[in-house]
Design a protein around this motif. Structure first.
Motif, short mmCIF file in Angstrom:
data_model
loop_
_atom_site.label_atom_id
_atom_site.label_comp_id
_atom_site.label_asym_id
_atom_site.label_seq_id
_atom_site.Cartn_x
_atom_site.Cartn_y
_atom_site.Cartn_z
N TRP A 64 30.25 34.69 0.35
CA TRP A 64 31.41 34.63 1.51
C TRP A 64 30.51 34.95 3.06
O TRP A 64 30.82 34.45 4.04
CB TRP A 64 32.42 35.79 1.65
N GLN A 65 29.35 35.51 2.71
CA GLN A 65 28.24 35.63 3.88
C GLN A 65 27.55 34.40 4.34
O GLN A 65 27.15 34.25 5.40
CB GLN A 65 27.08 36.60 3.56
N CYS A 66 27.83 32.93 3.46
CA CYS A 66 27.21 31.97 3.61
C CYS A 66 28.12 31.23 4.90
O CYS A 66 29.16 30.52 4.57
CB CYS A 66 27.25 31.04 2.45
N GLN A 67 27.56 31.38 6.09
CA GLN A 67 28.54 31.16 7.33
C GLN A 67 27.66 30.18 8.19
O GLN A 67 27.50 30.34 9.50
CB GLN A 67 28.95 32.31 7.92
N LEU A 68 26.99 29.13 7.95
CA LEU A 68 26.26 27.91 8.53
C LEU A 68 27.22 27.54 9.68
O LEU A 68 28.50 27.42 9.40
CB LEU A 68 25.61 26.95 7.84
N PRO A 69 26.87 26.96 10.61
CA PRO A 69 27.89 26.67 11.86
C PRO A 69 28.85 25.48 11.48
O PRO A 69 28.36 24.49 10.99
CB PRO A 69 27.11 26.11 12.86
N ASP A 70 30.03 25.81 11.63
CA ASP A 70 31.26 25.02 11.10
C ASP A 70 30.82 24.54 9.71
O ASP A 70 31.58 23.38 9.19
CB ASP A 70 31.25 23.76 11.98
N PHE A 71 30.39 25.26 8.86
CA PHE A 71 30.21 25.11 7.36
C PHE A 71 30.14 26.49 6.58
O PHE A 71 29.28 26.49 5.82
CB PHE A 71 28.76 24.09 7.14
N PRO A 72 31.43 27.01 6.55
CA PRO A 72 31.18 28.08 5.81
C PRO A 72 31.24 27.72 4.17
O PRO A 72 31.73 26.66 3.84
CB PRO A 72 32.60 28.95 6.03
N TYR A 73 30.97 28.90 3.56
CA TYR A 73 31.12 28.60 1.90
C TYR A 73 32.38 27.99 1.73
O TYR A 73 33.41 28.69 2.02
CB TYR A 73 30.68 29.95 1.28
N GLN A 74 32.68 27.02 0.72
CA GLN A 74 33.92 26.43 0.41
C GLN A 74 34.08 26.42 -1.14
O GLN A 74 34.89 25.69 -1.58
CB GLN A 74 33.95 25.23 0.84
N GLY A 75 33.43 27.16 -1.94
CA GLY A 75 33.38 27.29 -3.28
C GLY A 75 34.41 28.31 -3.70
O GLY A 75 35.30 28.66 -3.06
N ASP A 76 34.60 28.38 -5.19
CA ASP A 76 35.48 29.10 -5.75
C ASP A 76 35.10 30.71 -6.04
O ASP A 76 35.97 31.29 -6.64
CB ASP A 76 36.24 28.44 -6.98
N ASP A 77 34.10 31.04 -5.67
CA ASP A 77 33.42 32.50 -5.92
C ASP A 77 32.78 33.11 -4.66
O ASP A 77 31.73 33.27 -4.70
CB ASP A 77 32.46 32.34 -6.92
N PRO A 78 33.60 33.35 -3.74
CA PRO A 78 33.32 33.86 -2.66
C PRO A 78 32.71 35.32 -2.78
O PRO A 78 31.67 35.74 -2.08
CB PRO A 78 34.46 34.15 -1.58
#
Length: 423
Positions: A64-78
Motif C-alpha cells: 500500500w506504500q507504493c504510491q508513485l504519482p497518479d499510480f498507486p498500487y492496484q493489486g489485490d494484496d495491499p
C-alpha cells in the motif's frame, strides 16, 4: 514510451539523469507543466530492481506504500510485500503510463557549467545543454568493501551483497555476513533457511517490530506522522541522512527479525568487523552494545505506538512486554576463518555515492550533495530519490510523488521567470 534513438536535439529545458521511479516521477510532473525535457538512463528502466537484487528479494514496506504519482498500487494484496519481479512490473507499468521522453542505454559522463550559464551534459549519445539538471541516480553507486579485505586468503570467496543471488552460488562451507542493515539480515535469513551455517558481524543498525498491537507497524507509524517528519525537524539534522534504516523483512508475508533468535537457532554473532589478518578475522567488542541499542529502538517504537493508542482511546489488544530471548555469554573479537570452516564472506555494509561526473560545487567534504528539498545550492541542479531528501518517506515509493511534484514546480517557476525576463 517515446524512445529517442539518436541525438536530434542539443538543448533541453530540463535533463533528468536516471530512469528509475524517481526520474520517471519527475518526468510525469514536468509533462503536466508542458516542460521540454529528456531522461538519460544508463541501462534500462527497472535495471537496479531487476539486476542488483537477490533472487528472494521483496519489499520491506507493504504494497500500500507504493504510491508513485497518479499510480498507486492496484493489486489485490495491499498488506503484502512485492517480490523482485513484481516490483519490476510495477515500475515498468508506471513507465508505460508516464510515456517519458527517454534515451535508454545512454550514460552521462560529465556535467559542467558552460558559457552563458548553461549546464553542459556530455553523454555516450552526444553533447547536450540544459537550464535544469535533475539527478535521479540514487546513492548506491560504489559497493563498500574495506581496504583490509585484500588481505583475505584467496581460498575464501568474498562478494558484496549487490552480487549475491542465492545460497547455491557460494562454495560449500560456512558463510560470514558482514553488516546487519536491511540487506545483511535478510541475506542471513536467506542462507539460514537454506540450511547454511551462518556467522554475522553485527553493526549498529536499529530494528523495528513488524506487527504490534494488532496492526502492521508501518501503518501505526504512518498515522503517527513519522513518514511526514521533515529533516529540519529531526533531532540529528542532516546526520540522519547517513543513518542505517531499521531492519525487518517482508519475506513470507512479513515478520520482524530478532538477531537473538537467530543466535538461538545456531547463527554465530560477533561485533562489528574490525580487521582481517590472513585467516584471522577480528571484531570490535561491541556485540552486546549493538544488540541492546537495536532493541532500545525497537522498544521505543512500541512505546510511541502505546502512547498514540492511549491518547486517541484506540481499542487495541495488549502485547506482553519485550524480553530478550538470548544473551551472549562472550563477545568474541578474533576467530580463525579456516578453523570455523568459513569459506565465503558477504560484505553488506552499504554503498557510497559517485558524483564525480558532476563538476559543480554542490557537495560536502564527504562527497554528498547539499540541497534543500532536493534543490541544490548550485543554480539549476536538483537531486531526487535520496533518503531524507525532505522527509523520512523520501527515497521510498511512498514519498517520491511529493518530492517530484515539488521539484517540477520549482523548475516551472524558474522557467516562467526566465521567459518573462527574455520578453
Amino acid at each position: 514510451m517515446k524512445q529517442k534513438s539518436e541525438n536530434t536535439r542539443l538543448h533541453y529545458d530540463t535533463i533528468i539523469v536516471g530512469g528509475g521511479q524517481a526520474g520517471l516521477s519527475v518526468s510525469h510532473n514536468l509533462q503536466k507543466h508542458g516542460i521540454d525535457h529528456i531522461i538519460f538512463e544508463k541501462h534500462r528502466i527497472g535495471h537496479s530492481w531487476r539486476n542488483d537484487r537477490w533472487d528472494s528479494f521483496c519489499l520491506v514496506t507493504p504494497n500500500w506504500q507504493c504510491q508513485l504519482p497518479d499510480f498507486p498500487y492496484q493489486g489485490d494484496d495491499p498488506q503484502g510485500f512485492m517480490l523482485k519481479d513484481e516490483i519490476v512490473d510495477y515500475v515498468e507499468a508506471f513507465a508505460k503510463k508516464v510515456n517519458p521522453p527517454i534515451m535508454e542505454g545512454v550514460a552521462v559522463n560529465r556535467v559542467w557549467r558552460g558559457e552563458h550559464g548553461k549546464l553542459h551534459v556530455s553523454t555516450t549519445a552526444g553533447e547536450f545543454s540544459t537550464d535544469h539538471l535533475v539527478v535521479a541516480t540514487g546513492g548506491y553507486d560504489i559497493p563498500i568493501v574495506p581496504d583490509y579485505a585484500h588481505s583475505l586468503p584467496k581460498h575464501i570467496t568474498q562478494i558484496h551483497s549487490v552480487n549475491y543471488r542465492n545460497p547455491e552460488q557460494l562454495p560449500d562451507g560456512e558463510v560470514l555476513v558482514v553488516g546487519s542493515g536491511q540487506s545483511g539480515v535478510q541475506l542471513v535469513e536467506d542462507l539460514h533457511l537454506a540450511g547454511r551455517k551462518v556467522h554475522l558481524a553485527v553493526g549498529s543498525a536499529p530494528r523495528s517490530p513488524r506487527m504490534y498491537r494488532g496492526r502492521e507497524t508501518t501503518e501505526w507509524l504512518f498515522d503517527l506522522g513519522f513518514y511526514q517528519l521533515t529533516i529540519d525537524r529531526h533531532p540529528l539534522g542532516d546526520e540522519a541522512k547517513h543513518k542505517t534504516n531499521h531492519y525487518l523483512t517482508g519475506r513470507g508475508g512479513g515478520h520482524e527479525i530478532d538477531l537473538r533468535q537467530f543466535a538461538l537457532e545456531g547463527v554465530k554473532l560477533y561485533g562489528s568487523m574490525a580487521n582481517i589478518d590472513g585467516s584471522i578475522l577480528e571484531f570490535s567488542a561491541d556485540l552486546i552494545k549493538n544488540l541492546d541499542d537495536a532493541d532500545e529502538i525497537y522498544v521505543n517504537i512500541r512505546n510511541d505506538i502505546d502512547r498514540y493508542i492511549a491518547e486517541n482511546n484506540i481499542d487495541a489488544p495488549i502485547e506482553p512486554p519485550f524480553r530478550k530471548v538470548w544473551e551472549p555469554e562472550l563477545d568474541p573479537t578474533r576467530i580463525n576463518a579456516d578453523a570455523e570452516n568459513i569459506t565465503s564472506i558477504i560484505w553488506a555494509i552499504g554503498f557510497r555515492p559517485n558524483y564525480r561526473w558532476i563538476e559543480l560545487s554542490a557537495f560536502d567534504g564527504r562527497g554528498f550533495p547539499q540541497y534543500d528539498r532536493g534543490v541544490s545550492n548550485v543554480d539549476g541542479l536538483y537531486f531526487i530519490g535520496l533518503p531524507w531528501l525532505h522527509t523520512w518517506g523520501s527515497g521510498r515509493f511512498l514519498g517520491i510523488a511529493d518530492d517530484a511534484e515539488y521539484l517540477a514546480d520549482v523548475i516551472q517557476r524558474k522557467l516562467a521567470v526566465k521567459a518573462v525576463a527574455e520578453l
